[in-house]
Motif scaffolding. Structure first.
Motif, mmCIF file in Angstrom:
data_model
loop_
_atom_site.group_PDB
_atom_site.id
_atom_site.type_symbol
_atom_site.label_atom_id
_atom_site.label_comp_id
_atom_site.label_asym_id
_atom_site.label_seq_id
_atom_site.Cartn_x
_atom_site.Cartn_y
_atom_site.Cartn_z
ATOM 1 N N UNK A 232 0.821 -1.214 0.000
ATOM 2 C CA UNK A 232 0.000 0.000 0.000
ATOM 3 C C UNK A 232 0.849 1.254 0.000
ATOM 4 N N UNK A 233 2.093 1.123 0.468
ATOM 5 C CA UNK A 233 2.967 2.293 0.556
ATOM 6 C C UNK A 233 2.603 3.236 1.678
ATOM 7 N N UNK A 234 1.659 2.818 2.529
ATOM 8 C CA UNK A 234 1.118 3.731 3.541
ATOM 9 C C UNK A 234 2.147 4.166 4.571
ATOM 10 N N UNK A 235 3.223 3.408 4.715
ATOM 11 C CA UNK A 235 4.258 3.795 5.672
ATOM 12 C C UNK A 235 5.305 4.728 5.107
ATOM 13 N N UNK A 236 5.024 5.356 3.967
ATOM 14 C CA UNK A 236 5.972 6.302 3.391
ATOM 15 C C UNK A 236 6.572 5.861 2.079
ATOM 16 N N UNK A 237 6.144 4.708 1.557
ATOM 17 C CA UNK A 237 6.678 4.246 0.284
ATOM 18 C C UNK A 237 8.177 4.013 0.382
ATOM 19 N N UNK A 238 8.926 4.584 -0.545
ATOM 20 C CA UNK A 238 10.382 4.442 -0.509
ATOM 21 C C UNK A 238 11.021 5.248 0.614
ATOM 22 N N UNK A 239 10.258 6.098 1.256
ATOM 23 C CA UNK A 239 10.813 6.994 2.277
ATOM 24 C C UNK A 239 10.064 6.874 3.601
ATOM 25 N N UNK A 240 10.134 5.716 4.257
ATOM 26 C CA UNK A 240 9.495 5.593 5.571
ATOM 27 C C UNK A 240 10.183 6.504 6.578
ATOM 28 N N UNK A 241 9.454 7.047 7.536
ATOM 29 C CA UNK A 241 10.059 7.952 8.510
ATOM 30 C C UNK A 241 11.097 7.230 9.356
ATOM 31 N N UNK A 242 12.055 7.991 9.864
ATOM 32 C CA UNK A 242 13.169 7.354 10.586
ATOM 33 C C UNK A 242 12.724 6.708 11.896
ATOM 34 N N UNK A 243 11.525 7.013 12.370
ATOM 35 C CA UNK A 243 11.031 6.370 13.590
ATOM 36 C C UNK A 243 10.884 4.858 13.442
ATOM 37 N N UNK A 244 10.774 4.355 12.201
ATOM 38 C CA UNK A 244 10.540 2.923 12.007
ATOM 39 C C UNK A 244 11.837 2.141 11.813
ATOM 40 N N UNK A 245 12.976 2.807 11.752
ATOM 41 C CA UNK A 245 14.223 2.116 11.403
ATOM 42 C C UNK A 245 14.503 0.959 12.349
ATOM 43 N N UNK A 246 14.505 1.211 13.647
ATOM 44 C CA UNK A 246 14.855 0.159 14.607
ATOM 45 C C UNK A 246 13.885 -1.012 14.516
ATOM 46 N N UNK A 247 12.599 -0.709 14.454
ATOM 47 C CA UNK A 247 11.591 -1.767 14.418
ATOM 48 C C UNK A 247 11.692 -2.605 13.144
ATOM 49 N N UNK A 248 11.851 -1.946 12.006
ATOM 50 C CA UNK A 248 11.771 -2.660 10.732
ATOM 51 C C UNK A 248 13.067 -3.374 10.366
ATOM 52 N N UNK A 249 14.180 -2.955 10.914
ATOM 53 C CA UNK A 249 15.408 -3.726 10.710
ATOM 54 C C UNK A 249 15.421 -4.937 11.641
ATOM 55 N N UNK A 250 15.064 -4.745 12.915
ATOM 56 C CA UNK A 250 15.007 -5.862 13.859
ATOM 57 C C UNK A 250 13.972 -6.898 13.450
ATOM 58 N N UNK A 251 13.005 -6.492 12.692
ATOM 59 C CA UNK A 251 11.959 -7.404 12.216
ATOM 60 C C UNK A 251 12.541 -8.558 11.384
ATOM 61 N N UNK A 252 13.698 -8.360 10.796
ATOM 62 C CA UNK A 252 14.307 -9.387 9.953
ATOM 63 C C UNK A 252 15.362 -10.219 10.677
ATOM 64 N N UNK A 253 15.510 -10.021 11.984
ATOM 65 C CA UNK A 253 16.537 -10.753 12.730
ATOM 66 C C UNK A 253 16.337 -12.264 12.631
ATOM 67 N N UNK A 254 15.133 -12.721 12.902
ATOM 68 C CA UNK A 254 14.862 -14.162 12.893
ATOM 69 C C UNK A 254 15.063 -14.746 11.491
ATOM 70 N N UNK A 255 14.614 -14.041 10.465
ATOM 71 C CA UNK A 255 14.768 -14.540 9.095
ATOM 72 C C UNK A 255 16.239 -14.682 8.730
#
Length: 446
Positions: free
Chosen positions: A400-423
């Motif tokens: 949907x791109x609702x989180x900013x498309x190619x430019x998500x706000x920097x508030x999501x960096x920690x959450x969205x990088x850690x989201x891939x730890x298990x993978x």
């Protein structure tokens, strides 16, 4: 998943270019030959195309020269100039212009070659380099950095080796399986550089504390290439605001349009199947020849250098992109699940591990060509020529791109990088024998 430690608050201005140098570089950036793909060019826009629902329909749209940025249930988002958008309309689809990149200035003056003030937690090239160097210095027995080549404009492309006794050469007979993580082929996908920095921080701080991390770094060699496209990334923020730049910054002879799409320039099925463009003005321009982009040649040479004793040491890989929250595997050049170079067992191992990783991060797993045909991509090259189990992760936000498309706000960096730890850990754990996932270790990995 445990969130990683935030980046140092003192990091933000570290390594900033001095005023005179910055002014000179900005002048060069703004004086570069005009391109039809700058966000400042009024003929370049993002559009939503309503109607296409199948991979074949989406492939026809891509063949007009547009870049497909996201695939939705009954529409796609594209980046296109006016002529390309009109060609899509002539296919019978509704084409609606979308807003441009977000304004994150917060009303403050932009700093050249830096992220907008509201996105200050993102790392520009100098800051990312400083962060990498600090991690390597803090963990000298675990990490070593190699400059593996230069970008078109002369910036270093580096690979960081992460493993127990990182500076020691392992005898060939006792070689550890190697895993490659690459980032930032497309300039505007800055969250992927943050993914690389997260991995370095997580491996460095958790080795000796977390049992899984420790076991993997004792028994694997991890290679992290944080930035394949430093020139494009710097150009995207050269004015202090976002330009929606995708390609590298290499000139194209006979054209005012700069840049090659790095992820259409790899030397496997290059230009074979209508999955890239031969026009320099296209966002998916594949270049004048395979590996004609210096950045692709650098990384391809590095991968080839990991053939030791006739065997490729790299067994698995992830190439990080944004956006759409997907786990993708080869092939991109054909709709078929199996094809020359891809057996049913190969495909089943790809899909089984891919689906498991997707279950851990909430992404959608599928073969790359389920979206649309691409050719000359890194995953197809890694598997097709090196037999590396290579995946693409399309990171946050969803399609949907609702989180900013190619430019998500920097508030999501920690959450969205850690989201891939298990993978990431799952891929490391499977890398010694991907066929174990389908119960065929004895057949393939004896």
């Amino acid at each position: 998943m445990r969130p990683h430690a935030p980046h140092s608050p003192t990091r933000r201005r570290y390594g900033r270019w001095a005023g005179a140098a910055t002014a000179a570089l900005l002048t060069l950036a703004l004086a570069a030959p005009a391109s039809s793909h700058s966000a400042k060019d009024p003929t370049t826009h993002a559009y939503e195309v309503t109607g296409p629902r199948t991979a074949a329909q989406r492939t026809v749209i891509a063949r007009t020269g547009v870049a497909i940025d996201a695939v939705r249930d009954r529409s796609v988002v594209i980046t296109a100039d006016a002529a390309q958008a009109e060609r899509v309309r002539q296919l019978g689809y509704s084409v609606r212009e979308l807003p441009g990149p977000p304004d994150r200035s917060g009303g403050r003056t932009a700093t050249p070659f830096d992220f907008p003030p509201e996105d200050a937690k993102y790392h520009n090239y100098a800051e990312a380099t400083a962060e990498i160097d600090a991690d390597v210095a803090a963990h000298p027995n675990l990490m070593s950095k190699q400059v593996i080549g230069k970008s078109y404009e002369g910036r270093d492309i580096v690979a960081v080796k992460v493993t127990n006794n990182a500076t020691r050469t392992t005898p060939t007979g006792a070689a550890k399986p190697e895993v490659l993580f690459t980032h930032h082929q497309h300039a505007r996908e800055h969250l992927t550089v943050e993914m690389a920095l997260y991995l370095l921080k997580e491996f460095g701080t958790q080795y000796g504390k977390d049992a899984r991390v420790t076991k993997m770094l004792d028994s694997r060699v991890v290679w992290i290439v944080p930035d394949l496209n430093p020139d494009g990334g710097e150009y995207d923020i050269a004015t202090g605001s976002y330009r929606s730049w995708r390609k590298n910054r290499q000139p194209n002879a006979g054209s005012n349009s700069r840049g090659t799409d790095l992820n259409r320039n790899w030397d496997y099925k290059w230009g074979c199947c209508g999955g890239s463009s031969g026009s320099p003005g296209s966002e998916t321009y594949r270049g004048r020849a395979a590996e004609s982009a210096p950045e692709v040649k650098v990384v391809a040479d590095f991968v080839r250098s990991r053939v030791v004793g006739g065997k490729q040491q790299i067994k698995a890989a992830i190439d990080f992109h944004t956006y759409s929250e997907l786990v993708l595997w080869p092939f991109g050049w054909t709709y078929d699940d199996t094809a020359p170079g891809m057996t049913q067992d190969d495909r089943d191992a790809f899909a089984t591990v891919g689906k498991s990783m997707a279950a851990s991060n909430g992404y959608k797993p599928e073969q790359s060509s389920d979206l649309y045909i691409t050719d000359g991509s890194i995953d197809d090259w890694l598997w097709g020529t090196q037999k590396v189990f290579a995946y693409t992760f399309e990171m946050y936000p969803d399609e949907s791109g609702a989180g900013g498309g190619f430019y998500p706000p920097d508030e999501v960096i920690d959450r969205e990088t850690a989201r891939n730890r298990e993978a990431v850990l799952q891929l490391l754990e499977n890398a010694d024998c991907m066929y174990r996932s389908i119960g065929k270790a004895a057949q393939y990995c004896s």
